[in-house]
Design an enzyme around this catalytic site. Sequence first.
Site, PDB file in Angstrom:
ATOM      1  N   ASN A   8      -2.340  -2.407  -2.444  1.00 57.32           N
ATOM      2  CA  ASN A   8      -2.631  -3.419  -1.288  1.00 57.32           C
ATOM      3  C   ASN A   8      -2.772  -2.188   0.031  1.00 57.32           C
ATOM      4  O   ASN A   8      -1.735  -1.803   0.519  1.00 57.32           O
ATOM      5  CB  ASN A   8      -1.742  -4.296  -1.004  1.00 57.32           C
ATOM      6  CG  ASN A   8      -1.823  -5.001   0.233  1.00 57.32           C
ATOM      7  OD1 ASN A   8      -2.917  -5.058   1.159  1.00 57.32           O
ATOM      8  ND2 ASN A   8      -1.104  -5.927   0.761  1.00 57.32           N
ATOM      9  N   LYS A  10      -3.665  -2.447   2.979  1.00 58.20           N
ATOM     10  CA  LYS A  10      -3.426  -3.015   3.957  1.00 58.20           C
ATOM     11  C   LYS A  10      -4.542  -2.456   5.267  1.00 58.20           C
ATOM     12  O   LYS A  10      -5.563  -2.206   4.840  1.00 58.20           O
ATOM     13  CB  LYS A  10      -1.926  -2.788   4.597  1.00 58.20           C
ATOM     14  CG  LYS A  10      -0.920  -3.341   3.485  1.00 58.20           C
ATOM     15  CD  LYS A  10       0.310  -3.514   4.190  1.00 58.20           C
ATOM     16  CE  LYS A  10       1.247  -4.105   2.811  1.00 58.20           C
ATOM     17  NZ  LYS A  10       2.807  -4.362   3.226  1.00 58.20           N
ATOM     18  N   HIS A  95      -0.492 -13.540   1.849  1.00 59.37           N
ATOM     19  CA  HIS A  95       0.468 -12.479   1.991  1.00 59.37           C
ATOM     20  C   HIS A  95       1.423 -12.795   3.127  1.00 59.37           C
ATOM     21  O   HIS A  95       0.969 -13.259   4.045  1.00 59.37           O
ATOM     22  CB  HIS A  95      -0.167 -10.997   2.194  1.00 59.37           C
ATOM     23  CG  HIS A  95       0.618  -9.967   2.155  1.00 59.37           C
ATOM     24  ND1 HIS A  95       1.463  -9.378   3.247  1.00 59.37           N
ATOM     25  CD2 HIS A  95       1.048  -8.733   1.315  1.00 59.37           C
ATOM     26  CE1 HIS A  95       2.091  -8.352   3.122  1.00 59.37           C
ATOM     27  NE2 HIS A  95       1.778  -8.040   1.703  1.00 59.37           N
ATOM     28  N   GLU A  97       2.522 -11.158   5.808  1.00 58.57           N
ATOM     29  CA  GLU A  97       1.840 -10.444   6.730  1.00 58.57           C
ATOM     30  C   GLU A  97       0.817 -11.467   7.454  1.00 58.57           C
ATOM     31  O   GLU A  97       0.418 -11.528   8.529  1.00 58.57           O
ATOM     32  CB  GLU A  97       1.213  -8.969   6.843  1.00 58.57           C
ATOM     33  CG  GLU A  97       2.477  -8.191   6.568  1.00 58.57           C
ATOM     34  CD  GLU A  97       2.234  -6.691   5.788  1.00 58.57           C
ATOM     35  OE1 GLU A  97       1.200  -6.625   5.674  1.00 58.57           O
ATOM     36  OE2 GLU A  97       2.974  -6.166   5.328  1.00 58.57           O
ATOM     37  N   GLU A 165       6.993 -11.422  -3.237  1.00 63.88           N
ATOM     38  CA  GLU A 165       7.260 -10.598  -2.366  1.00 63.88           C
ATOM     39  C   GLU A 165       8.441 -10.799  -1.330  1.00 63.88           C
ATOM     40  O   GLU A 165       8.150 -11.361  -0.301  1.00 63.88           O
ATOM     41  CB  GLU A 165       5.965 -10.216  -1.573  1.00 63.88           C
ATOM     42  CG  GLU A 165       4.752  -9.358  -2.486  1.00 63.88           C
ATOM     43  CD  GLU A 165       3.930  -8.600  -1.809  1.00 63.88           C
ATOM     44  OE1 GLU A 165       3.841  -7.294  -2.136  1.00 63.88           O
ATOM     45  OE2 GLU A 165       3.607  -9.106  -0.712  1.00 63.88           O
ATOM     46  N   GLY A 171       7.892  -2.933   2.936  1.00 62.61           N
ATOM     47  CA  GLY A 171       7.770  -1.672   3.928  1.00 62.61           C
ATOM     48  C   GLY A 171       9.337  -1.210   4.376  1.00 62.61           C
ATOM     49  O   GLY A 171       9.143  -0.433   5.278  1.00 62.61           O
ATOM     50  N   SER A 209       8.319  -2.572  -1.416  1.00 67.94           N
ATOM     51  CA  SER A 209       9.126  -1.161  -1.648  1.00 67.94           C
ATOM     52  C   SER A 209       9.067  -0.791  -2.959  1.00 67.94           C
ATOM     53  O   SER A 209       9.879   0.032  -3.395  1.00 67.94           O
ATOM     54  CB  SER A 209      10.512  -1.296  -0.867  1.00 67.94           C
ATOM     55  OG  SER A 209      10.445  -1.501   0.483  1.00 67.94           O
TER      56      SER A 209
END
Length: 247
Positions: A8, A10, A95, A97, A165, A171, A209
């Site tokens: 991904n 991003k 996701h 985000e 996730e 991250g 991660s």
Amino acid sequence: MRKLIAGNWKMNGLRADGAALARDLVSRAAKSPPSCDLLVCPPATLLAEIGSLLAGSRIALGGQDCHAEPKGAHTGDVSAPMLKDAGCAYVIVGHSERRQNHHESDATVRAKATAGLGAGLIPIVCVGETAAQRDAKQHLSVCGGQIAGSLPEIAGAGQLVVAYEPVWAIGTGRTPTTTDIAEVHAFIRAELKKRVANPDAVRILYGGSVNAKNAAEILGVANVDGALVGGASLDGASFWTIAQAAG
Ligand code: PGA
């Protein structure tokens, strides 16, 4: 089940960066093909170009999001048929985000996943708890609620991927223990058994991660059928090490 390693990207990469990374992955795949399925999800601006670079390789292309409608007055959005047209086989939906930054509800995520299926894409539906929810031991109920609300109702065998996730692992360099990952993945498998026709054919990815160092251990956990990789997917060598760990 053959594992899926998905990158991904991003909101990273201008045309030159994306093309260089795609060429690097294609040449690695030609030299030492891994025994897993591979997917990259570049930003929308790069899809068509990366799609042509990947053509003929065993690396699939995916979008990072799609609109629930096939077309229309939705400034800034990209539809599932547009992703398909650009060469995509997959689309990430829900996701964290997107859930956080764009206030996407479970119903929105389900509509997007359903649109993806309708366009012939395989949706990767993301679920996962926040740090506060994990501390309150609500991780299973949160993931269960997201699965109940976000999964498309028409998914059959091989048409769906779920990604666990944990938001606090994305991250951050922090990952759950393998015991914690195993607990959630087994729970998701059990939830799938209640909901989809062929639950054992649905791949459950871990994301958050994942890197070249921890991939082998994470991919060895029961019910972990692959990884959704953010930061480490921007580096060809790291992504390749992760892919090899899946074999
Ligand atoms: P990360 O991101 O690997 O950089 O933690 C994973 C993701 O958000 O899909």
